[in-house]
Design an enzyme around this catalytic site. Structure first.
Site: not given
Ligand code: TXD
Length: 318
Positions: A10, A15, A176
């Site tokens: 991700g 990321g 969480h």
């Molecule tokens: O403390 C915690 N645990 C958290 C969790 C605090 C804040 C946010 N948290 C969660 O992290 C949030 O609810 C999301 O489920 C994740 C990722 O958050 P982020 O803000 O980084 O989300 P983005 O910017 O949308 O990035 C997600 C990326 C994006 O680039 C997609 O293209 C990619 O995930 N993505 C994938 N990567 C690999 N493989 C698959 N299948 C895939 N699908 C989407």
């Protein structure tokens, strides 16, 4: 000796910050995987071009091929959708379960010896699913939430008391979500109970309690507070910092005691569920779950949080 290798699954908001922090601290070489074509390659190229300025010397790679995560020591997973204003973390379960299943398969098949730190929401369910699909031992699959939830609680306490965040110690337990348990009794400023300092400040136990309750409630809702302000996406600096603290403790065998979403096997009266508890993180991953006595009120809050985690995990049918 080979350098450490960190894989980020991700390459979105969190990321990107993970990559930058890992590079700045030279924790190891970093590989960023994402399904979006060219995006991780672009981000890592951009970051690599900052290295002469910042002076970090690590290899940075962006990829759309799981093969590139081979031999990773630590894998941090943020793949999945973040929530939108008005959504709860649990609303993400359906879409993110599908994503997590494919991610966990990719990790299992390409980095079978890695320690995995899951960040994707809903956290307690996603880490459970990740362990199930990878089949990795529990000490190698954990979730990040408690370091962040605790950091939020610590921030509010420091701001309220007008003291440095460096001197505040406080922790949250449980899932969480809205049922998380910020531990009031153990919150301190260099060992001095926060409740005592609040009573000094306000001259009354009742007012101190009211102020503390407001901080506890703000902690529980802190993720949503950021989501509401950002309009698109959710918190990313603080979750990234939190996961890097966990990764660093493992990679450098620091044995830090960090609140971690770990598989409980009888601890705190819970068996077979991932819940946030203090853990020693070192070269063996989750080396020890630290149990301690909760009073009746804390235990009731913990039970309530565990119940919510069980319902959430149960809804996945895995
Ligand atoms: O403390 C915690 N645990 C958290 C969790 C605090 C804040 C946010 N948290 C969660 O992290 C949030 O609810 C999301 O489920 C994740 C990722 O958050 P982020 O803000 O980084 O989300 P983005 O910017 O949308 O990035 C997600 C990326 C994006 O680039 C997609 O293209 C990619 O995930 N993505 C994938 N990567 C690999 N493989 C698959 N299948 C895939 N699908 C989407």
């Amino acid at each position: 000796m080979a350098r450490n290798k960190i894989a980020l699954i991700g390459g979105g908001q969190i990321g990107g910050v993970l990559a930058q922090l890992a590079a700045l601290r030279e924790l190891g070489d970093v590989v960023m995987f994402d399904i979006l074509e060219d995006m991780p390659q672009g981000k890592m190229l951009d970051l690599a071009e900052a290295s002469p300025v910042d002076g970090f010397d690590v290899a940075l790679t962006g990829t759309n091929d799981y093969k590139d995560i081979a031999d990773s020591d630590v894998v941090i997973v943020t793949a999945g959708l973040p929530r939108k204003p008005g959504m709860s973390r649990d609303d993400l379960i359906e879409v993110n379960s599908k994503i997590m299943t494919s991610v966990a398969e990719g990790i299992r098949d390409n980095a079978p010896n890695a320690f995995v730190i899951v960040i994707s929401n809903p956290l307690d369910a996603m880490v459970t699913l990740c362990r199930k699909v990878t089949g990795f031992p529990p000490e190698r699959v954990m979730g990040q939430a408690g370091v962040l939830d605790s950091a939020r609680f610590q921030s509010f306490i420091a701001w309220e008391l007008g003291v440095s965040i460096k001197d505040v110690n406080a922790m949250t337990l449980g899932g969480h979500g809205d049922t998380m348990v910020p531990l009031v009794r153990y919150a301190s400023v260099n060992g001095i109970p926060v409740m005592e300092l609040l009573e000094q400040k306000y001259g009354s136990a009742a007012k101190a309690k009211e102020v503390m309750t407001a901080m506890v409630e703000r902690t529980k809702a802190a993720g949503g507070e950021v989501v509401k302000l950002l309009k698109t996406g959710s918190a990313f600096y603080s979750p990234a910092s939190s996961a890097i603290a966990m990764a660093e403790s493992i990679l450098k065998d620091q044995k830090r005691v960090l609140p971690t979403c770990a598989l409980l096997q009888g601890e705190f009266g819970v068996d077979g569920f991932y819940v946030g508890v203090p853990c020693v993180l070192g070269a063996g991953g989750v080396e020890k779950i630290i149990e301690f006595k909760l009073d009746a009120e804390e235990q009731a809050l913990m039970d309530n949080s565990v119940k919510a985690v069980k319902e959430l995990v149960g809804s996945m049918n895995i």
